[in-house]
Design an enzyme around this catalytic site. Structure first.
Site, PDB file in Angstrom:
ATOM      1  N   GLU A  21       0.854  -1.201   0.009  1.00 45.80           N
ATOM      2  CA  GLU A  21      -0.062   0.056  -0.101  1.00 45.80           C
ATOM      3  C   GLU A  21       0.817   1.259  -0.179  1.00 45.80           C
ATOM      4  OE1 GLU A  21      -2.791  -0.124   3.183  1.00 45.80           O
ATOM      5  OE2 GLU A  21      -3.370  -2.244   2.728  1.00 45.80           O
ATOM      6  N   GLU A  35      -5.219  -8.091  -0.007  1.00 48.14           N
ATOM      7  CA  GLU A  35      -6.100  -8.050   1.081  1.00 48.14           C
ATOM      8  C   GLU A  35      -7.515  -7.585   0.745  1.00 48.14           C
ATOM      9  OE1 GLU A  35      -4.585  -5.204   4.048  1.00 48.14           O
ATOM     10  OE2 GLU A  35      -2.470  -6.026   3.790  1.00 48.14           O
TER      11      GLU A  35
END
Length: 459
Positions: free
Chosen positions: A309, A399
């Site tokens: 991320e 995720e």
């Protein structure tokens, strides 16, 4: 092929693009304005400043088909996000980059059914202008052209065994996955199925955590145990900053992977290889190498996902922008591969934006983390990753908050290689994943569970 996918096969030949002016939609908490020049029609919609503000479009379609959606917008207040909801079902989060004028953002694909459909654009981050949306019948996609070579020259048979197996699955099946052994066991106890893939976090092996709490992690042991049961292992690393942790009541030392919790400047450290902070970066990477070597010694192939991320900026490795993040990725890649000679790693990149991408020569798999409720297909992110890797890279939902519905994945042609649901408050939360839906997903023929992948490492 699922029944829904069969119904839409061959419906890509249409060519008419449909356009819907925002000001003609049903407005809830939003208003029509005309101050920003260059709009289409009689105005545009603004006022996305509270959670429920939205535009509702009523769309009638003759035949069930996939459509590419475009949102003509102005991001004059900076980078924002909007939520797109189809027929009160699954939602999709769409990024709206900052602009000085009007631009078009891709909303991915939507499966519109014959008859009436309802599309909603809902505030999310808010503060943007919407001019109109377009719906264009999607074109058929050619077969994937996945590269057969791993990017690390040190890659050995262990890594290739897993990589070749993943290639054989891509576009045909999806691997079920779960973060943390505790919750993988919970799925087995609750659903009667065990995820094929287990994700573990090397966070507590970060030196700045070990020096405060000791060596408490069991992530490596958990990974080896799952491997010994015939499972697949994914590894991420919430890298606690090497130094400069604030350690306050608002930002305790254990939150040191967050940008807000440290003054560590990764760009400055990388720019000065003779500095103490650069040496600390190497120290930390070397500490993780020890754990990865334990996995290598146990014969574990590792889907390795460091610096996750990054483009969000909320973790310190992304706080100084794309150039620093890419340089750090290169350092980790070279240190683990060339210096430590690790041969069991498959490198998983975890950001979507093109300017953050380290390059095809440093990435094996591209992935996204998507936290949207409703068990949707994450079409926007999948289409963006297809483009990012030029459809030569495998694509994973590394995720997710809600596990995706298998029949919709097939209908959309969203060929995610695996999904991995996050742990506490997501997998065990009915708002994200009800037991009923999890049973449907885990019992689907399209979804592979641990018992269904036995022998991949020895065949």
């Amino acid at each position: 092929m699922c029944a829904l996918a069969s119904r839409i096969a061959g419906t890509f030949a249409q060519s008419t693009t449909l356009k819907f002016e925002a000001e003609n939609g049903v407005l809830s908490g939003t208003t029509v304005d005309s101050v920003q020049s260059g709009y289409s029609g009689s105005g545009y919609v603004t006022g996305f400043d509270t959670a429920g503000d939205k535009i509702t479009f009523n769309v009638a379609i003759d035949a069930t088909a996939l459509y590419d959606i475009g949102i003509h917008y102005a991001g004059i207040y900076g980078e924002k996000k909007t939520t797109l909801v189809l027929n009160s079902g699954s939602s999709n989060e769409i990024s709206l980059p900052a602009t000085s004028t009007w631009a078009t953002a891709s909303g991915g694909q939507l499966l519109l059914t014959a008859g009436d459909n309802v599309l909603e654009i809902i505030s999310n981050w808010g503060w943007y202008l919407v001019d109109y949306i377009t719906l264009t019948p999607a074109e058929g996609r050619p077969p994937h052209q996945i590269t057969t070579e791993l990017v690390n020259d040190e890659s050995g048979p262990t890594a290739y065994k897993l990589y070749n197996y993943l290639i054989s699955l891509y576009g045909k099946k999806i691997l079920s996955g779960q973060q943390d052994l505790k919750w993988a066991n919970w799925i087995n106890d609750t659903i009667g199925k065990t995820p094929a893939l287990l994700s573990v976090d090397l966070m507590d092996y970060s030196p700045s955590r070990v020096e405060r709490q000791g060596d408490i992690s069991t992530a490596v042991e958990d990974a080896i145990a799952h491997h010994e049961k015939g499972g697949i292992v994914s590894v991420l690393w919430h890298w606690n900053a090497p130094i400069g942790l604030y350690d306050t009541s608002e930002n305790p030392w254990w939150s040191g992977f967050y940008t807000r919790a440290t003054d560590f400047d990764v760009a400055e450290a990388l720019a000065n290889p003779s500095s103490a902070n650069y040496t600390l970066l190497l120290r930390d990477i070397d500490a993780i190498a020890i754990q990865l070597k334990r996995l290598e010694a146990a014969g574990v192939s590792v889907l390795f996902r460091p610096l996750h991320e990054a483009e969000g900026g909320w973790f310190w490795w992304g706080a100084e922008g794309p150039d620093a993040a890419k340089a750090l990725w290169g350092l980790v890649f070279d240190r683990l591969g060339e210096y430590h000679g690790l041969s069991n790693l498959i490198w998983v990149w975890n950001s979507i934006a093109e300017d953050w991408y380290p390059g095809d020569d440093l990435v094996d798999i591209v992935s996204a983390d998507v936290y949207a409720q409703g068990h949707g297909v994450m079409s926007t992110q999948y289409q963006q990753l297809l483009k990012l890797g030029n459809d030569t890279k495998l694509i994973a939902a590394a995720e997710v908050g809600s596990a995706p519905m298998p029949d919709m994945l097939q209908a959309y042609g969203a060929d995610w290689l695996w999904f991995c649901v996050w742990g506490d408050s997501y997998i065990n939360n009915d708002d994200w994943n009800s037991i009923e839906v999890l049973k449907e997903i885990y019992n689907s023929e399209y979804v592979l569970t641990l018992d269904e992948i036995q022998g991949w490492a020895t065949s």
